[in-house]
Enzyme design. Structure first.
Site, mmCIF file in Angstrom:
data_model
loop_
_atom_site.group_PDB
_atom_site.id
_atom_site.type_symbol
_atom_site.label_atom_id
_atom_site.label_comp_id
_atom_site.label_asym_id
_atom_site.label_seq_id
_atom_site.Cartn_x
_atom_site.Cartn_y
_atom_site.Cartn_z
ATOM 1 N N ASP A 158 0.842 -1.193 0.000
ATOM 2 C CA ASP A 158 0.000 0.000 0.000
ATOM 3 C C ASP A 158 0.877 1.244 0.000
ATOM 4 O OD1 ASP A 158 -2.220 -1.587 0.020
ATOM 5 O OD2 ASP A 158 -2.955 -0.957 1.990
ATOM 6 N N ASP A 160 0.432 4.050 1.401
ATOM 7 C CA ASP A 160 0.394 4.879 2.604
ATOM 8 C C ASP A 160 1.040 4.236 3.823
ATOM 9 O OD1 ASP A 160 -1.456 2.901 3.107
ATOM 10 O OD2 ASP A 160 -3.195 4.225 3.118
ATOM 11 N N TRP A 220 -13.133 1.062 -1.587
ATOM 12 C CA TRP A 220 -12.250 0.656 -0.495
ATOM 13 C C TRP A 220 -12.777 -0.588 0.210
ATOM 14 C CZ3 TRP A 220 -13.064 1.373 5.045
ATOM 15 C CH2 TRP A 220 -11.956 0.977 5.806
ATOM 16 N N GLU A 223 -11.008 -6.660 -0.999
ATOM 17 C CA GLU A 223 -10.091 -7.496 -1.784
ATOM 18 C C GLU A 223 -9.055 -8.198 -0.907
ATOM 19 O OE1 GLU A 223 -8.374 -3.872 -0.891
ATOM 20 O OE2 GLU A 223 -10.069 -4.020 -2.274
ATOM 21 N N MET A 250 1.118 4.850 9.173
ATOM 22 C CA MET A 250 0.209 5.117 8.069
ATOM 23 C C MET A 250 0.183 6.611 7.782
ATOM 24 S SD MET A 250 -3.821 4.118 7.497
ATOM 25 C CE MET A 250 -3.445 2.364 7.373
ATOM 26 N N HIS A 253 -4.233 10.420 4.653
ATOM 27 C CA HIS A 253 -4.836 10.450 3.327
ATOM 28 C C HIS A 253 -6.347 10.392 3.470
ATOM 29 C CE1 HIS A 253 -4.720 6.143 4.312
ATOM 30 N NE2 HIS A 253 -5.753 6.021 3.494
ATOM 31 N N ARG A 255 -9.563 8.459 2.652
ATOM 32 C CA ARG A 255 -9.894 7.088 2.298
ATOM 33 C C ARG A 255 -11.039 7.052 1.291
ATOM 34 N NH1 ARG A 255 -8.198 2.538 4.649
ATOM 35 N NH2 ARG A 255 -7.412 3.643 6.475
#
Length: 306
Positions: A158, A160, A220, A223, A250, A253, A255
């Site tokens: 990821d 972030d 979001w 998966e 993290m 950001h 989401r």
């Protein structure tokens, strides 16, 4: 040439802001995330910073690892004095998070070089206007990376999540390995047993065995939980390093919106896993860019049938 040995030099690392600076003799430059090289307008320091939410052009502080970035192109690097311990493809699904990407590269590349890995970083950017589909991007990244780099380990990362400790070895074992065990926003605790989101490592044959990620989760969430089902029902196990070393910060950001249908799909994960995944991901490569610190695939896919 002897095999690389990491030794006992690993340690906790200080998180840094974006822009990768390096010096050759008395000549200092900045290599931006897109590979543009320019002369600095401010004085270099060797002071690490912990504010990871900004990405200012004037913030060019860097750690003692800056020398390791020299000679890198297209996101590929390997040690010159020894045989690397691993050949790793890093796959980063991406859209509209340029500051996060810059900060991640600034913090991740020194970890990978300190661990004497040969690696190549691939950024897979969704350029169409449909909802973000991280599973498809990771499948596409794997398929396209195999055409450009002969790797024995693939790590899905990821954009972030920033590693805090370079004793968390970026490697694959004989089972899928979840590396982002302890994240600051979760109070450095594993949220649930089958969590595999964040940073996940596979041997290529195991990733093919589980048929990659589902292509059907939009927005979001979902998966990664679907991937946990695939791992378990493929006869594999989720392994992890210790929470003391597998620590991440993290980055801030916004989401994406949660997709309401994700729970419906999750109830049928086992039934879908052989027909929905790596073997049938639909996509079109718009362009391929080789930057200094990563290779970027710009991709699109048609969501109309969903």
């Amino acid at each position: 040439m002897d095999e690389c040995k990491i030794g006992d030099k690993l340690r906790n690392i200080a998180l840094e802001n974006c822009n990768m600076g390096y010096c050759s003799n008395l000549d200092c430059k900045i290599a931006s995330c897109s590979g543009e090289i320019r002369s600095p307008s401010v004085t270099y320091t060797n002071q690490s910073k912990h504010n990871i939410t900004e990405c200012e052009e004037t913030d060019i502080s860097f750690s003692g690892h800056h020398h390791a970035l020299l000679g890198q192109f297209g996101g590929h690097w390997k040690p010159s004095h020894c045989q690397p311990l691993r050949r790793i493809a890093i796959i980063i699904p991406f859209r509209d998070r340029h500051e996060n990407l810059c900060v991640l590269l600034k913090n991740l590349i020194p970890v990978l070089t300190a661990q004497l890995n040969e690696f190549r970083i691939f950024v897979v950017e969704q350029v169409d206007e449909s909802s973000f589909n991280k599973g498809r991007l990771m499948n596409i990244g794997f398929l396209e990376a195999t055409k450009m780099f002969n790797f024995d380990c693939v790590i899905f990362h990821d954009v972030d999540l920033l590693p805090e400790n370079d004793q968390n070895i970026y490697q694959c074992t004989d089972q899928p390995r979840h590396l982002s065990v302890a994240v600051d926003t979760h109070n450095y605790k594993l949220m649930y047993q089958y969590l595999v989101g964040g940073v996940l490592a596979f041997r290529p044959r195991d990733f093919r065995h589980v048929n990659g990620y589902s292509n059907e989760f939009w927005g979001w969430g979902g998966e990664d939980d679907d991937m946990a089902v695939r791992i378990v029902y493929s006869g594999l196990k989720i392994t992890r390093p210790s929470a003391e070393t597998a620590r991440y910060t993290m980055a801030n950001h916004t989401r994406s919106k949660k997709w309401a249908k994700r729970y419906i799909l999750l109830r049928k994960s086992k039934e879908r896993m052989r027909t929905d995944g790596l073997r049938n991901v639909p996509y079109h490569i718009v362009s391929v860019h080789l930057y200094t610190f990563y290779t970027k695939f710009e991709v699109l896919f048609n969501r109309s049938k969903y």
